[in-house]
Design an enzyme around this catalytic site. Structure first.
Site, PDB file in Angstrom:
ATOM      1  N   SER A  46       0.873  -1.231  -0.077  1.00  0.00           N
ATOM      2  CA  SER A  46      -0.047  -0.003   0.095  1.00  0.00           C
ATOM      3  C   SER A  46       0.857   1.384  -0.035  1.00  0.00           C
ATOM      4  O   SER A  46       1.858   1.336  -0.777  1.00  0.00           O
ATOM      5  CB  SER A  46      -0.970  -0.028   1.118  1.00  0.00           C
ATOM      6  N   ASP A  90      -4.982  -3.583  -3.028  1.00  0.00           N
ATOM      7  CA  ASP A  90      -4.371  -3.056  -1.918  1.00  0.00           C
ATOM      8  C   ASP A  90      -3.434  -4.476  -1.405  1.00  0.00           C
ATOM      9  O   ASP A  90      -4.181  -5.334  -0.853  1.00  0.00           O
ATOM     10  CB  ASP A  90      -5.224  -2.518  -0.884  1.00  0.00           C
TER      11      ASP A  90
END
Length: 344
Positions: free
Chosen positions: A33, A173
């Site tokens: 991320s 993510d």
């Protein structure tokens, strides 16, 4: 290992800046991320280029001036896919994982999670995906489910042209399934000691909560394992009985993946703030707020520097020996030793 952190990922910038300045920056680096952005910076800029990029005053986002001059409002403007893409194009060069490794010698890994069910997460690096563009992997790792659309990876073909990598797959993510990919790094690179820069608000809440539970460490471990088993049972239940509602099953699977992870390493660098404004998690931060996060990263790293130096001294010495092994004539060394023994 650099955790997911949303817009708080600038904290990682202060951490890696301090490690780089004190010459204890590891050569094996992972990011998920927001942490993937800092990992990509380390993997695509040489030692000569890094100081100018890591300086806290350096403006990396082309839209930063617009954000700073925006009138103050009760509701903070949130980051969107278009602005994220512009920022990544400005920060990360258009190179593959293999080209990045050849340029810097640092082995960076980016964690991405599958958008579809029944697929496993991937760790993208010069070993597993040498021809994949670093920027597309970072974009996928930053694609928060429900906020950003899933991303298709891009790779360089034999003619040097960009083409889709696994075109029937989409990725989101990386922090959802494997925020800190310790086991995979151990298998790929033989890593056995981990420095964690942890700015994931959920992980910080879990870590802070464990400190205030009035039981022994053994009891905490049993409680943690029991919680993981309960979550695992809930995920299996959702997979079996909620197949006709795929969104619910997918949400339960992601929730289990997030809660069941281990968010600690051998050396843990965490910020001092206990509360995070929800608007800041994916919000567009001003230059002053970014600077505060960078400074917080530096302050949180300083107390850990001596421990990091001691623990990494053997590893750095082995790397130094391997890097200069061609300068040593091993055969002549052993012939000389045998000659000395004979004379005695």
């Amino acid at each position: 290992m650099l955790s997911g952190a949303g817009s708080l990922g600038h904290f990682h910038r202060g951490v890696i800046k301090t490690l780089f300045e004190h010459k204890v920056l590891p050569t094996v680096i992972s990011g998920s991320s927001a942490g993937a952005i800092s990992a990509a910076i380390l993997g695509t800029y040489s030692d000569e280029e890094l100081p100018s990029v890591l300086e806290g005053e350096q403006v990396l986002d082309p839209l930063q001036a617009e954000i700073d001059n925006r009138p103050k409002s009760l509701l903070r403007k949130q980051s969107d896919p278009a602005s994220l893409k512009i920022m990544l194009e400005a920060i990360i060069p258009d190179i593959t994982f293999q080209e990045a490794y050849e340029k810097t010698g640092r082995m960076i890994s980016i964690t991405i999670a599958p958008y579809e069910e029944h697929q496993s997460s991937r760790l993208m690096n010069a070993i597993t995906a040498p021809n994949v563009y670093v920027r597309s992997a970072v974009m996928a790792s930053c694609a928060v489910p429900g906020v950003y659309p899933p991303v298709m990876l891009m790779a360089k073909n034999v003619y040097g042209e960009a083409q889709p990598h696994l075109p029937d797959r989409r990725w989101v993510d990386g922090a959802v399934t494997d925020d800190l990919p310790a086991k995979r790094l151990a298998r790929l690179y033989g890593v056995n000691h981990y420095i964690v820069s942890q700015a994931n608000p959920l992980a910080l809440a879990i870590m802070k909560g464990e400190q205030y539970i009035p039981v022994s460490e053994g009891a905490k471990k049993v409680l943690r394992l029991s919680t993981h088993e309960i979550l695992k049972s809930g995920e299996k239940f959702s997979r079996r009985y909620l197949r006709k509602i795929p969104d619910v099953g997918k949400t339960m699977s992601m929730f289990y993946s997030v809660m069941a992870q281990d968010y600690k390493g051998d050396v843990n660098i965490v910020p001092n703030f206990n509360f995070v404004d929800p608007q800041k998690l994916l919000g567009q931060l001003t230059s002053d707020e970014i600077q505060e996060l960078v400074i917080e990263g530096e302050r949180s790293t300083w107390p850990q520097l001596e421990q990091i130096k001691i623990c990494s001294k053997i590893g750095h010495k082995l790397d130094e020996i391997l890097d200069h092994h061609t300068e040593h004539n091993i055969k002549r060394f052993y012939k000389k030793r045998r000659g000395v023994v004979t004379n005695i």
